[in-house]
Design a protein around this motif. Sequence first.
Motif, PDB file in Angstrom:
ATOM      1  N   ALA A  61       0.834  -1.206   0.000  1.00  0.00           N
ATOM      2  CA  ALA A  61       0.000   0.000   0.000  1.00  0.00           C
ATOM      3  C   ALA A  61       0.866   1.253   0.000  1.00  0.00           C
ATOM      4  O   ALA A  61       0.573   2.223  -0.706  1.00  0.00           O
ATOM      5  N   SER A  64       2.510   1.589  -3.406  1.00  0.00           N
ATOM      6  CA  SER A  64       1.552   1.970  -4.449  1.00  0.00           C
ATOM      7  C   SER A  64       1.007   3.380  -4.250  1.00  0.00           C
ATOM      8  O   SER A  64       0.117   3.803  -4.972  1.00  0.00           O
ATOM      9  N   TRP A  66      -0.876   4.622  -1.796  1.00  0.00           N
ATOM     10  CA  TRP A  66      -2.255   4.716  -1.329  1.00  0.00           C
ATOM     11  C   TRP A  66      -2.391   5.952  -0.453  1.00  0.00           C
ATOM     12  O   TRP A  66      -1.395   6.452   0.085  1.00  0.00           O
ATOM     13  N   LEU A  70      -5.410   5.540   4.627  1.00  0.00           N
ATOM     14  CA  LEU A  70      -5.508   4.089   4.453  1.00  0.00           C
ATOM     15  C   LEU A  70      -4.214   3.402   4.854  1.00  0.00           C
ATOM     16  O   LEU A  70      -4.234   2.321   5.457  1.00  0.00           O
ATOM     17  N   GLN A  71      -3.084   4.024   4.535  1.00  0.00           N
ATOM     18  CA  GLN A  71      -1.808   3.447   4.948  1.00  0.00           C
ATOM     19  C   GLN A  71      -1.717   3.385   6.475  1.00  0.00           C
ATOM     20  O   GLN A  71      -1.262   2.378   7.030  1.00  0.00           O
ATOM     21  N   GLN A 133      -8.325   9.450  -4.857  1.00  0.00           N
ATOM     22  CA  GLN A 133      -6.884   9.185  -4.838  1.00  0.00           C
ATOM     23  C   GLN A 133      -6.558   7.772  -5.329  1.00  0.00           C
ATOM     24  O   GLN A 133      -5.603   7.576  -6.081  1.00  0.00           O
ATOM     25  N   VAL A 134      -7.357   6.795  -4.916  1.00  0.00           N
ATOM     26  CA  VAL A 134      -7.096   5.408  -5.319  1.00  0.00           C
ATOM     27  C   VAL A 134      -7.371   5.234  -6.813  1.00  0.00           C
ATOM     28  O   VAL A 134      -6.588   4.591  -7.530  1.00  0.00           O
TER      29      VAL A 134
END
Length: 186
Positions: A61, A64, A66, A70-71, A133-134
């Motif tokens: 994550a 990538s 993220w 979320l991280q 964002q994702v």
Amino acid sequence: MSTVPPQLTAPAAAAATQFVRPLALVSLLASAAVLIGLLVTALLAWVFARTDGWALVAALAAESRWPASLQWMLQHPARTSLWMAAACAPAVVASWGLYRQQRWGLWSFAVLLVLSALANFGITWWLDAVGTQVIDLLHDAQAVAELHLQRQVMTFTLLGTSVLFLGLQGWLAWRLLRPDIRSTMT
């Protein structure tokens, strides 16, 4: 022989306030179940977060790119569940107070109704920001366009339900704070 007809106003007035205890009981049971579920989730997350598989997911994550929120949740899953449980605990206490027909329970329940309805707008904003964002991490232009359209539909749906819940929960808070119900509290 004539008899005086019974007075129907007192039972009707009492019936108008009899929804409070069942409402409080259902709210108490539901919020307690969610609280217990979140505590169990925190325990499981504490165990699983120590595994190599979880570390790999958190590393992927971060690699990538993220969203930071979320991280953080992936890096601290037990804390995330505990924070959510802490947010749920006041609902348990307020529901208990309302069920026991305490004045503080009534007021705290009404305040939590309004605060939770307003929190829906914040959650909608967060989900939209994270979704944006994702989705932007993808490299397929057509998929990005389609997913952004779906995200917008989801966001408008969530905003609509947030407005609806604000109205319903606001009405319920107003109804609970009317004098006929306040007078039943100790």
